[in-house]
Design a protein around this motif. Structure first.
Motif, short mmCIF file in Angstrom:
data_model
loop_
_atom_site.label_atom_id
_atom_site.label_comp_id
_atom_site.label_asym_id
_atom_site.label_seq_id
_atom_site.Cartn_x
_atom_site.Cartn_y
_atom_site.Cartn_z
N TYR A 96 0.71 -1.32 0.04
CA TYR A 96 -0.43 0.25 -0.08
C TYR A 96 1.00 1.11 0.04
N GLU A 97 0.70 2.45 -1.05
CA GLU A 97 0.71 3.33 -0.86
C GLU A 97 0.06 4.14 -0.82
N GLN A 98 0.99 5.83 -0.93
CA GLN A 98 0.08 6.59 -0.85
C GLN A 98 -1.04 7.13 -2.04
N GLU A 99 -2.16 7.29 -1.70
CA GLU A 99 -2.92 7.82 -3.56
C GLU A 99 -2.30 8.54 -4.23
N ARG A 100 -2.76 8.60 -4.89
CA ARG A 100 -2.09 9.57 -6.24
C ARG A 100 -3.48 10.73 -6.80
#
Length: 312
Positions: free
Chosen positions: A270-274
């Motif tokens: 999971y990464e930061q939303e775009r």
């Protein structure tokens, strides 16, 4: 037999649509620059009924000569840079493809008084943006968040207004998240489900931007092509229609369903939303259901099974 033009016809939705039309005995002409489409997507189609031009729809002279010469019965405008992120990085370049090229088609039809039975422009649910009103109706507020969404909305309005002013039978569809075979997982513009499928097949890690609780109406491509053909052959004109299933799932739920259907594990990061990504997308499809008795056949589970079967 009718003659169809499909711009972007070697792409994911376009090639599935071309297959459907050719299997019904129609003649299909495809214009695609192969920046996202694949020649392999149309290689198995009946070549006697298919004509392919590797050309950009931004070549206005080529497009005018083709439209005037071929006198198409139906025109489906799918050609576009489908990446929201790319439109943010290169707004003017994508504008030339996603809006200017379509206006040119309407203008050629007007100027040359071409007698087409229907022109269908493929718009997008992206035009609704993040407005909290749910589900999205065709009358819901339009709040485009990106150049991609702006161009999609402007192109559909051009289609409607040109249609009314110059008596061209036009119609537009707002596609929600479409998935299915022939979607290129190696393209940076690819739909999220084809990327999940590729990661599951090859044991790769899948990256989720955000928390995975993004809500989407994932629509299997056969339901989409059914809707497109239904609208082309209907009396519908000068109007816009949502094309979706009317049911929603979260991305996390889709990942779980995919793992179950394929009986495989998936490593998720999971990464930061775009920037520009929409949190909740849900469709009201009552309008198209009334117009052409559109009844989606594929829920997410059945659609994934069919997608995996056809992708082997």
């Amino acid at each position: 037999m009718n003659k169809f033009l499909i711009t972007g016809g070697a792409g994911f939705i376009g090639s599935n649509l071309a297959e459907k039309l050719i299997n019904a005995g129609n003649e299909v002409v495809i214009v695609d620059d192969l920046s996202m489409g694949l020649k392999a997507n149309i290689a198995d189609l009946n070549q006697e009924l298919l004509t392919f031009y590797q050309e950009s729809i931004t070549n206005h002279q080529f497009m005018e000569e083709l439209l005037v010469r071929e006198k198409f019965d139906y025109i489906i405008l799918l050609g576009a840079v489908a990446s929201v992120a790319d439109s943010v990085a290169n707004p003017y370049t994508t504008h030339l493809i996603n809006q200017e090229a379509n206006i040119n088609v309407y203008e050629v039809i007007r100027k040359n008084r071409l007698k087409v039975k229907k022109v269908l422009f493929a718009s997008s649910a992206a035009v609704y943006g993040n407005n909290p009103e749910l589900p999205k109706k065709e009358t819901s507020p339009i709040e485009p968040l990106t150049p991609y969404a702006i161009d999609k909305f402007a192109s559909e309005r051009y289609a409607m207004t040109y249609g009314k002013l110059y008596n061209i039978p036009t119609v537009a569809t707002r596609f929600f998240n479409v998935y299915g075979p022939k979607q290129n997982p190696n393209s940076p513009y690819s739909g999220v489900l084809s990327i999940i499928h590729e990661c599951l097949k090859n044991g790769k890690e899948f990256t989720v931007f955000g928390d995975g609780e993004q809500v989407r109406d994932f629509t299997y491509v056969d339901d989409v092509t059914e809707a497109v053909v239904g609208l082309l052959y209907s009396s519908a004109k000068w109007d816009v229609y949502n094309v979706a299933t009317g049911k929603t799932v979260t991305l996390n739920e889709v990942i779980a369903a995919f793992k179950k259907v394929m009986d495989k594990e998936l490593t998720v990061k999971y990464e930061q939303e775009r920037t520009g990504d929409i949190k909740v997308s849900a469709a009201d499809i009552s309008k198209i259901s009334r117009e052409i008795d559109y009844q989606p056949k594929y829920d997410i589970s059945l659609g994934l099974k069919e997608y995996i079967r056809k992708s082997k």
